[in-house]
Design a protein around this motif. Structure first.
Motif, short mmCIF file in Angstrom:
data_model
loop_
_atom_site.label_atom_id
_atom_site.label_comp_id
_atom_site.label_asym_id
_atom_site.label_seq_id
_atom_site.Cartn_x
_atom_site.Cartn_y
_atom_site.Cartn_z
N TYR A 124 0.82 -1.22 0.00
CA TYR A 124 0.00 0.00 0.00
C TYR A 124 0.85 1.27 0.00
N SER A 126 3.35 2.56 -1.99
CA SER A 126 3.50 3.34 -3.21
C SER A 126 2.16 3.88 -3.68
N SER A 127 1.09 3.09 -3.52
CA SER A 127 -0.23 3.53 -3.97
C SER A 127 -0.74 4.69 -3.13
N SER A 129 1.10 6.73 -1.30
CA SER A 129 1.98 7.88 -1.53
C SER A 129 1.61 8.60 -2.83
N ALA A 130 1.33 7.83 -3.87
CA ALA A 130 0.93 8.44 -5.15
C ALA A 130 -0.39 9.20 -5.00
N ALA A 131 -1.31 8.63 -4.22
CA ALA A 131 -2.60 9.28 -4.01
C ALA A 131 -2.43 10.62 -3.30
N HIS A 134 -0.69 13.31 -5.53
CA HIS A 134 -1.61 13.87 -6.52
C HIS A 134 -2.62 14.79 -5.85
N SER A 286 -6.21 1.16 -5.45
CA SER A 286 -5.55 1.97 -6.47
C SER A 286 -5.33 3.39 -5.96
N PRO A 287 -4.39 4.13 -6.54
CA PRO A 287 -4.18 5.52 -6.11
C PRO A 287 -5.47 6.36 -6.20
N GLU A 288 -6.30 6.11 -7.22
CA GLU A 288 -7.54 6.86 -7.37
C GLU A 288 -8.49 6.55 -6.22
N GLU A 291 -7.11 8.13 -3.00
CA GLU A 291 -7.25 9.59 -2.98
C GLU A 291 -8.69 9.98 -2.63
N THR A 368 -3.24 -2.57 -5.96
CA THR A 368 -2.34 -1.44 -5.69
C THR A 368 -1.30 -1.23 -6.78
#
Length: 603
Positions: A124, A126-127, A129-131, A134, A286-288, A291, A368
């Motif tokens: 979880y 990287s996912s 963190s990306a969220a 963004h 997922s990052p989406e 977020e 993820t």
């Protein structure tokens, strides 16, 4: 501070030394020791070079993201390993600094929401963190400061102190898969005193005591409903049953919440609905999804943001169980649909008698985007001519998907020749409460070889390579010892973990070994018994040939004789089997290599 330096050549040499014992052998199966077997072949460089020689695989590689087949990171600069106050490396076998997961935004006049999370595994990282990155780049209403801890890092008192300081300043705490009891107690000790002050506490499948930390407005895992604690009664019953039942049952309970919401007061219904959506966001992974999850919780429960009308999307829901393939256009919930797609592929052609390898995967790695090591294993198997059926589950009980997807839908007979679990965990219960009888029952019905390969979970690749003690002892218990109770064999480490991103990557010579061994087991299963070659090794101690077959209070040769007779009855070629147990003993002990003071002294 201790500094260690390693060049790329040294790295390769260390890796080669570490993997040689796990290489696939060129001989047939052996009962007992395989110590004398020679490796059939050595690592041939990275899989990228190997792929260039195989047109079918090259087609796949072009369509996959580079990260799915990226080479593990190599260090060229000295690495500093910090000491803790008690003089040992941070986190015992792990020295990763949690600060690599810290994200500090530029507020630009926006309110800052501070979130702290603790998870068992790193997928979880990287996912999430990306969220957050963004969100910080695009949201005008607020921004997020993120701090993350892997559960194993809380063995370090220094990390616990930092965790405590972060929690004391946090708005929101998130925890998931907290199943190691002594570390769960540390989480409880830190979070419980701050629970009432925190704007929200979200705990996803974990030990019941940790689950009770959940708090979203009036919603609490300890008291869902008005006069009776439905969840508390449920948790008590499921905990008594053990296995993966609690976690899978919890997911089922959450899916039924809409049916009970209408019986709750409106405020309680809204908070329960928020928890249900939070779990769906989290399981989406997922990052989406993450977020939107962070936005919903911050907007609903952080006082400073509650008057803002923020937009966020509904959770994108993925199947709880199914079949996944890196080249497939979708996840399949029906084995017939998967086989229709697989058998009509244009990029690969398989022989009619191609072995079929069933793979068991963790759903969290798929949703993820941390599935690169899975993709590499699938491609390696297919490049060797094997078909694959990679199944996954969202809970911790994989016996259901095994029963659902590994049998021919027409004949109801097993259609896999070998099963390889890439989760590393027990088939039922994962890192939580294992149910070995249930796992054994499922695997007995399938009746095929069952390998359990290990991804590095509690160490990064570099930490594992640099460790003089090897695999983390918690992982030895969870992913080597416990799967053996299910019947798992050959726990080969096949993937590593990056220290900065937390993402998994393939260890190619080991992916190679897992593929070779699984196909050899599949081929051995198809051989007639008369064609199989076996070796039986016996104990000989003290180390002289005159002690062959000795064992306290055990009839070694009597046991061997019964085994040989049973093998003969089942069609094995056992040669000229002596007529009696005594003749078998005489034939072995009177051999010149079995005498006292024999020319070649062996154990």
């Amino acid at each position: 501070r201790v500094k260690t330096t390693r060049t790329s050549d040294a790295h390769a040499a260390r890796m080669k030394a570490n993997v040689q014992q796990a290489r696939a052998t060129g001989g047939n199966a052996a009962v007992g020791s395989l110590g004398g077997a020679k490796s059939s072949r050595f690592a041939r460089g990275t899989r990228l070079v190997h792929a260039a020689k195989k047109a079918s695989w090259t087609t796949q590689a072009r369509r996959c993201e580079v990260q799915a087949i990226a080479t593990p990171p190599k260090r060229s600069e000295p690495v500093e390993i910090p000491d803790t106050e008690d003089g040992g490396p941070s986190g015992m076998f792990t020295n990763t600094d949690p600060s690599v997961r810290r994200i500090v935004p530029d507020p630009k006049g926006r309110p800052v929401v501070k979130i702290v999370y603790t998870v068992l595994e790193a997928q979880y990282q990287s996912s999430l963190s990306a969220a957050v990155k963004h969100l910080n780049e695009t949201r005008e209403e607020f921004c997020v400061q993120l701090s993350g801890y892997l559960l194993e890092e809380l063995r370090s008192e220094k990390n616990v102190a930092e965790f405590k300081a972060d929690i004391q300043e946090a708005n929101i705490f998130i925890g998931s898969l907290i199943f190691i009891e002594e570390l769960a107690e540390k989480v409880l000790d830190v979070v419980q005193p701050e629970r009432e002050r925190l704007d929200a506490v979200l705990i996803f499948p974990s030990m019941p005591a940790v689950m009770r930390l959940n708090k979203l407005g009036s919603f609490s895992m300890a008291q869902l409903g008005q006069s009776k604690s439905v969840v508390a009664d449920f948790m008590k019953a499921k905990k008594a049953k053990g296995g993966g039942g609690f976690e899978d049952g919890m997911l089922k309970l959450i899916r039924t919440l809409p049916k009970v919401l209408k019986y709750l007061p409106s405020d309680k219904a809204q908070d329960a609905r928020s928890f249900m959506m939070s779990l769906q966001y989290w399981l989406g992974g997922s990052p989406e999804n993450l977020e939107n999850f962070v936005t919903m919780i911050a907007n609903t429960y952080v006082p400073e943001l509650q008057n803002n009308a923020m937009e966020y999307a509904e959770p994108v829901v993925f199947p709880d169980v199914g079949i996944w393939h890196p080249m497939a256009p979708t996840m399949y919930e029906d084995v017939k649909e998967y086989l229709n797609w697989y058998d009509t592929r244009k990029d690969l052609k398989f022989s009619k008698d191609a072995p079929v390898i069933g793979l068991v995967l963790q759903r969290t790695h798929l949703v993820t985007g941390d599935e690169g090591h899975y993709s590499a294993q699938v491609m390696e198997l297919e490049s060797r001519g094997a078909k694959v059926i990679p199944i996954f589950a969202g809970g911790l009980d994989f016996s259901g998907p095994v029963d659902k997807f590994f049998y021919n839908p027409v004949t109801n007979r097993p259609m896999v020749d070998t099963v390889v679990s890439l989760t590393g965990f027990a088939l039922v219960g994962g890192p939580a409460r294992q149910d070995h009888p249930k796992a054994v029952d499922s695997l007995k019905r399938l009746d095929v070889p069952y390998m359990v390969a290990c991804p590095l979970v509690f160490q990064t690749t570099d930490e594992w390579i640099d460790s003089s003690l090897g695999l983390h002892p918690v992982q030895v218990a969870l992913q080597v010892a416990l799967p053996e109770l299910d019947g798992g064999i050959e726990p080969i480490i096949f993937s590593g973990r990056d220290s900065k991103t937390g993402k998994s990557h393939s260890l190619y010579d080991r992916v190679d070994a897992v593929a070779a061994r699984s196909i050899k087991w599949a081929n051995l299963r198809k051989k007639k018994n008369a064609e199989k070659k076996l070796a039986i090794t016996v104990f000989s101690f003290p180390p002289d040939k005159g002690n062959v077959g000795t064992a306290a209070y055990l009839n070694v040769f009597g046991s061997i004789y019964k085994v040989l007779n049973q093998m003969k009855a089942e069609g094995y070629d056992v040669g000229d089997l002596p007529a009696t147990e005594e003749e078998l003993i005489e034939s072995v002990l009177h051999d010149k290599e079995a005498q006292f003071a024999s020319p070649d002294l062996n154990i």
